[in-house]
Design an enzyme around this catalytic site. Sequence first.
Site, PDB file in Angstrom:
ATOM      1  CE1 TYR A 106      -3.074  -2.903   0.061  1.00  0.00           C
ATOM      2  CE2 TYR A 106      -3.706  -2.442   2.530  1.00  0.00           C
ATOM      3  CZ  TYR A 106      -3.807  -3.271   1.198  1.00  0.00           C
ATOM      4  OH  TYR A 106      -4.778  -4.381   1.433  1.00  0.00           O
TER       5      TYR A 106
ATOM      6  CG  ASP B 255      -2.411 -19.833   0.402  1.00  0.00           C
ATOM      7  OD1 ASP B 255      -1.605 -19.857   1.312  1.00  0.00           O
ATOM      8  OD2 ASP B 255      -2.055 -20.463  -0.677  1.00  0.00           O
TER       9      ASP B 255
ATOM     10  CG  ASP C 271      -6.839  -4.248   4.263  1.00  0.00           C
ATOM     11  OD1 ASP C 271      -7.752  -3.831   5.091  1.00  0.00           O
ATOM     12  OD2 ASP C 271      -6.736  -3.468   3.114  1.00  0.00           O
TER      13      ASP C 271
END
Length: 367
Positions: free
Chosen positions: A146, A227, A251
Amino acid sequence: MSYKIVCIPGDGIGPEVVNEAKKVLDCVAKAGNLEFQYEDILMGGCSIDACGEPLTDEAIATAKAADAVLMGSIGGNTATSPWYKLPPEKRPEAGLLKLRKSLNLFANLRPAVLYDELAAACPLKEEISAAGFDMMIMRELTGGLYFGERSTKEVDGQLVAVDMLTYSEEEIRRIAIKGFEIAMKRGKKVTSVDKANVLDSSRLWRKVVEEVAKDYPEVTLEHMLVDNCAMQLVKDPKQFDVILTENMFGDILSDEASMVTGSIGMLASASLNDTKFGLYEPSGGSAPDIAGKGIANPIATILSASMMLRYSFDLDEAADAIDAAVKQVLKDGYRTIDIMPQDEESKSKVTLVGTSRMGDLICERIK
Ligand code: NAD
């Protein structure tokens, strides 16, 4: 002992829920021979109306001089409020981004707890929710994808976009230390989440986390691929204590973890820097649809205040007292509108209360 707390009531339900958190803090202060001094600053829409900008430099200076900041929420109805006709850097949310940056808040903490009494709101299978869970997601907040360089350019006649994911050893080390410190105050287990089978940044993450772990021999460290972690959160959430992860993974995973708890009105959060200083706030927004009605759930803000006592002031006993009082109030059958059960039979067994009454009930259980 005296502590200086800067409060940001903000917009919408913010002032209502911060009031209740102050009430509860004053209760533990009385019980524990502590003193909390409060000073309010403006941020968000209320600051735009009063000062023409979402956060003034004076307000930042006041926040910096405090021991911690307790926030309600900021912003209004994004479809109808005139604040959203302003350019993005002048809108309410820009105040929060500016504050986080000015205070160097790089570690985001979001607990996800399933209370027995609210298990029916958990969307997981009953055999999973019956086991309960109590985890803390520790997300790196100022690095990674980000904040990396980004660009979109034309290559061979088509647009190509690039986002850079960068982490330095130092950025990883400081968040890892926070994660282990928090684990020492909880179940002494850290699950470090990465994608080390693919990404170099994750391999560095794993290496540095293992180095930091050597200083915390009491804490069990495990690594998990992101995952797999996303699956485990819905399959067996009870296994987690502290989940330590980078910005984008955190996030996504923290939103997933919060959804499996049930209500937004119960979710506390904190953002910390490398001192004991932190900004504490509920995870939800300003809820303009219910603002001013006295029905908002103040528990997320009250639990955020409890996190402030634990992580900024090391007042673990006082924090335990608040957490226990919240549990007791739920056990005694009191509910705000957002955590009311849906079926008629369960509804008849609980009592609907408003914001201020919920604060009072929690105070009574602290005394
Ligand atoms: P929201 O979280 O404010 O509301 C979503 C739903 O949850 C609403 O139905 C609301 O009534 C309910 N809700 C939220 N908190 C509650 C509580 N404590 N008790 C009972 N019900 C509660 O999200 P939104 O509607 O998308 O956003 C409203 C405003 O809040 C926007 O301006 C948004 O930008 C802002 N926002 C601020 C923050 C923050 O201050 N950190 C975070 C998220 C959103």
